[in-house]
Design an enzyme around this catalytic site. Structure first.
Site, PDB file in Angstrom:
ATOM      1  N   HIS A  34       0.587  -1.337  -0.052  1.00 56.74           N
ATOM      2  CA  HIS A  34      -0.122  -0.288  -0.090  1.00 56.74           C
ATOM      3  C   HIS A  34       0.905   1.236  -0.017  1.00 56.74           C
ATOM      4  O   HIS A  34       0.372   2.164   0.434  1.00 56.74           O
ATOM      5  CB  HIS A  34      -1.020  -0.082   0.992  1.00 56.74           C
ATOM      6  N   THR A  35       2.103   1.140  -0.542  1.00 57.21           N
ATOM      7  CA  THR A  35       2.796   2.559  -0.789  1.00 57.21           C
ATOM      8  C   THR A  35       2.857   2.749  -2.295  1.00 57.21           C
ATOM      9  O   THR A  35       3.218   3.981  -2.582  1.00 57.21           O
ATOM     10  CB  THR A  35       4.269   2.152  -0.505  1.00 57.21           C
ATOM     11  N   LEU A 127      -2.266 -12.140  -6.510  1.00 53.53           N
ATOM     12  CA  LEU A 127      -1.193 -12.176  -7.333  1.00 53.53           C
ATOM     13  C   LEU A 127      -1.219 -11.588  -8.349  1.00 53.53           C
ATOM     14  O   LEU A 127      -0.282 -11.686  -9.429  1.00 53.53           O
ATOM     15  CB  LEU A 127      -0.836 -13.838  -7.562  1.00 53.53           C
ATOM     16  N   SER A 128      -2.273 -10.536  -8.596  1.00 50.56           N
ATOM     17  CA  SER A 128      -2.419  -9.571  -9.692  1.00 50.56           C
ATOM     18  C   SER A 128      -2.794 -10.314 -10.977  1.00 50.56           C
ATOM     19  O   SER A 128      -1.779 -10.164 -12.017  1.00 50.56           O
ATOM     20  CB  SER A 128      -1.171  -8.616  -9.494  1.00 50.56           C
ATOM     21  N   SER A 129      -3.560 -11.154 -11.293  1.00 54.20           N
ATOM     22  CA  SER A 129      -3.740 -11.769 -12.364  1.00 54.20           C
ATOM     23  C   SER A 129      -4.259 -10.867 -13.348  1.00 54.20           C
ATOM     24  O   SER A 129      -4.121 -10.819 -14.468  1.00 54.20           O
ATOM     25  CB  SER A 129      -4.685 -12.679 -12.330  1.00 54.20           C
ATOM     26  N   SER A 130      -5.153  -9.884 -12.750  1.00 56.22           N
ATOM     27  CA  SER A 130      -5.790  -8.718 -13.656  1.00 56.22           C
ATOM     28  C   SER A 130      -4.450  -8.059 -14.455  1.00 56.22           C
ATOM     29  O   SER A 130      -4.579  -7.506 -15.628  1.00 56.22           O
ATOM     30  CB  SER A 130      -6.457  -7.688 -13.192  1.00 56.22           C
ATOM     31  N   GLU A 172      -6.718  -0.362 -16.342  1.00 57.91           N
ATOM     32  CA  GLU A 172      -7.588  -0.854 -14.703  1.00 57.91           C
ATOM     33  C   GLU A 172      -8.064   0.690 -13.992  1.00 57.91           C
ATOM     34  O   GLU A 172      -9.112   0.333 -13.573  1.00 57.91           O
ATOM     35  CB  GLU A 172      -6.290  -1.318 -13.902  1.00 57.91           C
ATOM     36  N   ASP A 184       1.624  -3.321  -9.868  1.00 54.79           N
ATOM     37  CA  ASP A 184       1.433  -4.613 -10.397  1.00 54.79           C
ATOM     38  C   ASP A 184       1.844  -4.745 -11.810  1.00 54.79           C
ATOM     39  O   ASP A 184       2.442  -5.481 -12.303  1.00 54.79           O
ATOM     40  CB  ASP A 184      -0.040  -4.944 -10.155  1.00 54.79           C
ATOM     41  N   TYR A 235     -10.108  -1.010   0.148  1.00 53.85           N
ATOM     42  CA  TYR A 235      -8.889  -0.372  -0.618  1.00 53.85           C
ATOM     43  C   TYR A 235      -9.216   1.168  -1.186  1.00 53.85           C
ATOM     44  O   TYR A 235      -8.385   2.076  -0.834  1.00 53.85           O
ATOM     45  CB  TYR A 235      -8.939  -1.025  -1.914  1.00 53.85           C
TER      46      TYR A 235
END
Ligand code: GLA
Length: 403
Positions: A34-35, A127-130, A172, A184, A235
């Site tokens: 979250h940085t 795991l950031s599939s998007s 995104e 990501d 988020y």
């Protein structure tokens, strides 16, 4: 594997050969939670789980998209301005958003495309599939645009990785509508095997940090398979809180455009001027940026124990100050702490479910897995067994001309 599956499935469903197959990896973030949307520092590695996108150009302006994970075909005539609705179609928005970003810029796509997605990055696991899907789509579209005009061989050698990452991020945030940071997409585009990516999310400067202890240490990802309802709204709440804290600090000390501009001294001097919740949020961001810096130093020295210690600290800070963890993630990190040979562990991704990343001595991997299997159900109500991936670091996006 994934690439082969994308290529053969493409040929089967569209009855033609793809022009290109691109693939991009998922990621874990060693430290720096979250940085990124605070213009701070992160230290991800790409993992050997990938999304592959096979593509071929059309001439009628139509876009056809299929995924091995979803039934049916998504068809649009021309690229849409708004995201598609409905569960059977919304997966395609990540790709459609990126195609819209590339069209007329990095690639000419007005003839349309056939596109097939395959892969093994689990969805909803943090795991950031998007991002992997966005970046792989961007590279495939770039390759097809390259077929029409540019030289594909040079495209393979010199993929414009940063531009592809930025296009994925704009898709995104702008098209899909999630207010995330850039980590990501950058990780999926720029990481390399044997390296962690030290990324400054303000300047976008990157530095490869050797991550070469992989004979002695393994990256173990434990996917809790939990996805709490509040993940997305929480988020967005954190993003808003950080904006609020930024404005307050700017009024207090001036020259603060993001929490990146708040260092430890400024924080200590003005901590009492902030309401308690904001104080804890800022403390997390300030200390987390420090942890990234010290972890980079430790990795350069091959001091995995020190990196692991920062990971445990990071988790505690995300749990207590930033409040984005959950019982399931905490349970896995507790088990990690109690296992000899696990040098560090923390939640990775947005939080409220998803995965824990652990740095584990090779000899302790089996023991850790067994302890998670045994110990986890004692601590939380289990709807789904957690699954474990023993990962190696991997290369970022790749583009292959189809054979
Ligand atoms: C999600 C977002 C990233 C980042 C992480 C938290 O994965 O997509 O941009 O903010 O959460 O570090």
């Amino acid at each position: 594997m994934t690439t082969t599956e994308a290529r053969t499935t493409f040929s089967t469903v569209y009855d033609r050969t793809p022009a290109v197959v691109a693939s991009a990896p998922g990621r874990v973030n060693l430290v720096g939670g979250h940085t990124d949307y605070n213009e701070g520092l992160v230290l991800p590695i790409a993992v050997d789980l990938r999304i592959a996108v096979a593509a071929a150009p059309r001439e009628d302006g139509r876009f056809r998209l299929r995924s091995t994970d979803f039934a049916g075909e998504v068809v649009v005539d021309g690229l849409p301005d708004e995201p598609l609705h409905g569960e059977d179609r919304s997966w395609a928005n990540y790709s459609l958003g990126v195609l819209g970003e590339l069209d007329g810029g990095l690639a000419r796509l007005d003839g349309g495309l056939d596109l097939l997605v395959a892969g093994d990055v689990p969805r909803g696991a943090g795991l950031s599939s998007s991002a992997a899907l966005e970046v792989a789509t961007a590279a495939a579209a770039y390759g097809v645009g390259g077929e029409a005009g540019n030289d594909l061989d040079s495209a393979r050698e010199e993929l414009p990785r940063r531009e592809l990452a930025e296009a994925g991020w704009r898709a995104e945030t702008g098209f899909v509508g999630l207010d995330c940071g850039i980590m990501d997409q950058y990780a999926s585009a720029l990481c390399r095997a044997g390296e962690a990516l030290f990324l400054d999310c303000r300047s976008r400067e990157t530095e490869a940090v050797p991550f070469d202890g992989e004979s002695a240490y393994r990256v173990v990802v434990v996917d809790t398979r939990v996805e709490h309802e509040l993940a997305e709204s929480a988020y967005n709440d954190r993003v808003a809180e950080c904006r609020d804290a930024t404005e307050r600090f700017d009024r207090l000390v001036g020259g603060v455009d993001s929490l990146r501009d708040v260092d430890r001294d400024a924080f200590v001097a003005h901590a009492d001027d902030l309401p308690g919740t904001l104080r804890r949020r800022v403390r997390h961001v300030v200390t987390e940026n420090e942890r990234v810096r010290t972890s980079v130093e430790a990795l350069r020295d091959g001091d995995f124990d020190a990196v692991g210690a920062r990971m445990y600290e990071s988790h505690a800070s995300l749990r207590d100050d930033y409040e984005v963890s959950c019982r399931e993630l905490d349970a896995v990190v507790d088990i990690a702490r109690g296992t000899e040979g696990v040098v560090g562990a923390r939640m990775t991704g947005g939080g409220f479910g998803g995965s824990v990343v652990a740095l584990v001595s090779s000899h302790a991997v089996d023991d850790f897995r067994a302890r998670v299997d045994r110990g986890y159900p004692d601590r939380v109500d289990v709807d789904a067994e957690p699954r474990t991936f023993v990962c190696t670091s991997a290369d970022g996006v790749r583009l292959d001309r189809s054979a």
